[in-house]
Design a protein around this motif. Structure first.
Motif: not given
Length: 643
Positions: A254-255, A173, A250-252, A200, A247-248, A258, A127-128
């Motif tokens: 970000t999670q 992303d 960066c998403q990790l 970001e 991407i994975n 958060q 997803e991105g």
């Protein structure tokens, strides 16, 4: 999307094991017992994962089958694992040379299951949104097809200018860009413009496509801010793997950010809640302890004085519990601070002993404190925190000692050339019931109490936790030694700087002597609470100081315009206008009273509140409940500033 897996294995038992393994992994499996129909199966269905036994019935063994599959269209990058027996003599170089991705022993099915799980995770839809810049239309269309098959949304452009306009208004992303582009903005310049942005948006991962087979140029790309690169001719599968990884990751990240923000917010909410509770409890306590403190100063018979002391000690104990809770919360928020001030060990220990001796007498316990010959008169440290450590350790020892005694030993190891700080060593030995060894390891944890007997003694379960928090923040150590039926010894060490005593000053004297005459100070008391006004007023009456009451900050500003004052005792939380706003207005008024001395009297004991008081221009800070000696000390400082 379900992954298709092919297994070619001659053993019926092993096929059953593999079928179960693939089913548990959520994969759609096709199992063959030989290589005879292999080609037809591969032509009919595309498989995402292949598992081969080393010895397969048919014309080919496992390695030969792997070579055969690698030569078929679409299987160049498919993971192929080889299952071997423990006595197999196949070398890794032979297997990898044949195209095998990894090797597993037949007894390593758990490891194979973990490998399958990672494979599924690596091949999930991504997803991105990707910004893709490539001036070759054919290359662009081919790469877009691969990227979109993985689930990505792709915005493709042929120039850096068009890509930059899209980047400015959209969220991406990942950026995938050729380095050499037509027009004014090359791929390298695009990287430079992105990295100059803040936040970001400026940290978006970038993969560069380069035709330079030169290590110097590739290193330059990384130094310019590129996260990864691929060399021409571009292999789409290689690009997909790198895109997916970045991407994975960066998403990790970000999670995790958060989650960390959520935890921090929860901590702040907890601290705000505790601050509110502290304020609401301290406000009535200020009235109770303030009045008790005033009454205690009058001539009372011994019985009444004893009862008054008990009431005072109970109130102070409640305040100490509130302080312990707040201190632990401060430590969790990294706001716990050890002050560096002059302190006198013997005076602090004497005050602790005086507060706890009635409890020792009530329980008929021996109670002594011994000092080493090396104990200096003056050290540098945090008097309040040392008082907390001694109060908690000695109070705990008295609580759990039914007969016998509690002995306190304080020793000082002087500094040396190699160790410029001295060390205060303290121990509290009791003759109580002792602590089981298994409990000693956890006794300093929050809310940790040994057993039901310990819980029946009362207490919040925070005393030893705050001791450890203080000692560790100070840079010292704390521990416990205990034997059941014989007693317990708590000990601690604290590094301290040795100081010289000047004029034999007593820094922790019993009572503060006013340095001012009553008519030298004219005080404005800004307080909305009736009881607190009564308490503060009685203290000022005792000092023969003239004062005027204002019920909020706005009334105080009006009074300052009409009367002359040289000191303000300012509550912080009030209706209409609070103390912070009133103090800021005073400091920016450009009127004769703009530099008047302001002492905050607040029921909030949080460090942030203290900082806020100083930020708006207040000169000093007193946390409620305010006792007479503390008020006199603060007023002495104010008077000296007027001289």
């Amino acid at each position: 999307m379900t992954s298709n897996v092919l297994a070619v294995e001659g053993s019926k038992t092993q096929r059953a094991v593999l079928e179960r393994l693939f089913s548990m992994a959520g994969m759609s499996a096709k199992l063959l017992d030989s290589t005879e129909s292999l080609q037809q199966v591969l032509e009919k269905t595309h498989f995402d994962f292949i598992c081969l036994g080393m010895h397969i019935p048919g014309s080919m063994n496992g390695l030969e089958t792997c070579r055969f599959i690698r030569d078929l269209p679409g299987y160049q990058y498919t993971p192929i694992v080889l299952l071997t027996t423990s006595d197999a003599n196949t070398t890794q170089s032979e297997a990898f040379g044949a195209g095998v991705t990894d090797i597993f022993n037949r007894n390593e099915m758990a490891e194979l299951a973990a490998y399958l799980t990672r494979h599924i995770e690596r091949h999930r839809q991504i997803e991105g949104r990707v910004l893709y810049i490539e001036d070759s239309v054919s290359q662009q269309l081919s790469m877009m097809s691969f990227l979109e098959e993985t689930g990505l949304q792709v915005d493709a452009f042929e120039s850096g200018e068009a890509a930059w306009r899209a980047f400015e208004i959209n969220h991406y992303d990942l950026v995938l860009t050729d380095i050499v582009l037509p027009g004014e903005i090359s791929g390298l310049q695009l990287v430079h413009k992105i990295r100059r942005l803040g936040g970001e948006k400026g940290d978006v991962p970038i993969i560069a496509i380069t035709g330079y087979d030169d290590s110097v140029r590739r290193i330059e790309l990384l130094q310019r801010g590129v996260n990864d690169y691929v060399s021409k001719p571009v292999l789409p599968h290689e690009v997909i793997v790198r895109v997916r990884t970045l991407i994975n990751n960066c998403q990790l990240i970000t999670q995790l950010k958060q989650q960390n923000e959520t935890v921090e917010q929860q901590g702040k909410n907890q601290l705000a809640f505790l601050a509110s509770i502290s304020h609401d409890v301290r406000t009535p306590l200020n009235g109770i302890l303030g009045i008790l403190d005033l009454i205690r100063s009058d001539d009372l018979n011994s019985q009444h004085q004893k009862l008054l002391d008990v009431a005072m000690q109970s109130g102070e104990h409640l305040v100490s519990i509130i302080d312990d809770v707040l201190d632990l919360s401060r430590a969790e928020m990294d706001e716990f601070v050890i002050e560096q001030q002059p302190l006198q060990i013997k005076n602090i220990a004497r005050n602790v002993m005086q507060n706890l001796k009635p409890e020792a007498d009530r329980r008929s316990l021996g109670f002594t404190v011994q000092y080493s010959n090396t104990m200096p008169d003056l050290l540098r440290g945090d008097p309040k925190r040392l008082y907390q450590v001694l109060m908690n350790l000695i109070g705990n020892a008295l609580k759990f000692t039914d007969k016998g005694r509690v002995d306190v030993d304080l020793d000082f190891i002087p500094p040396t050339l190699d160790q410029p700080l001295g060390v205060l060593k303290g121990s509290v030995q009791d003759t109580g019931r002792g602590i089981p060894q298994v409990q000693c390891e956890n006794i300093f944890n929050k809310f940790q109490q040994v057993d039901a007997v310990a819980r029946s003694k009362g207490g919040s379960g925070l005393g030893l936790a705050i001791v450890r928090t203080i000692v560790e923040a100070w840079g010292g150590t704390v521990g416990v030694d205990s034997r059941l039926g014989e007693g317990t010894r708590f000990w601690f060490t604290l590094p301290m700087e040795l100081m010289e005593v000047k004029d034999h000053q007593d820094l922790t004297g019993h009572h503060e002597t006013p340095l001012f005459q009553g008519d030298e100070l004219k005080v404005l008391v800004v307080e909305d609470n009736d009881i607190n006004r009564l308490v503060t007023g009685n203290m000022l009456d005792r000092l023969s100081v003239s004062y005027t009451i204002a019920e909020n900050g706005q009334v105080a500003l009006d009074m300052l315009d009409q009367q002359d004052f040289n000191l303000i005792l300012m509550d912080c939380q009030m209706p209409v206008m609070d103390g912070y706003e009133a103090s800021a207005s005073i400091r920016h008024s450009q009127k004769p009273y703009e530099n008047i001395y302001i002492i905050a009297l607040t029921a909030s004991a949080m460090m942030e509140e203290e900082r806020k008081c100083y930020r708006v221009g207040m000169n000093d800070f007193l946390a409620k409940p305010v006792l007479f000696d503390n008020l006199v000390k603060a007023m002495n400082k104010a008077y000296q500033s007027l001289s």
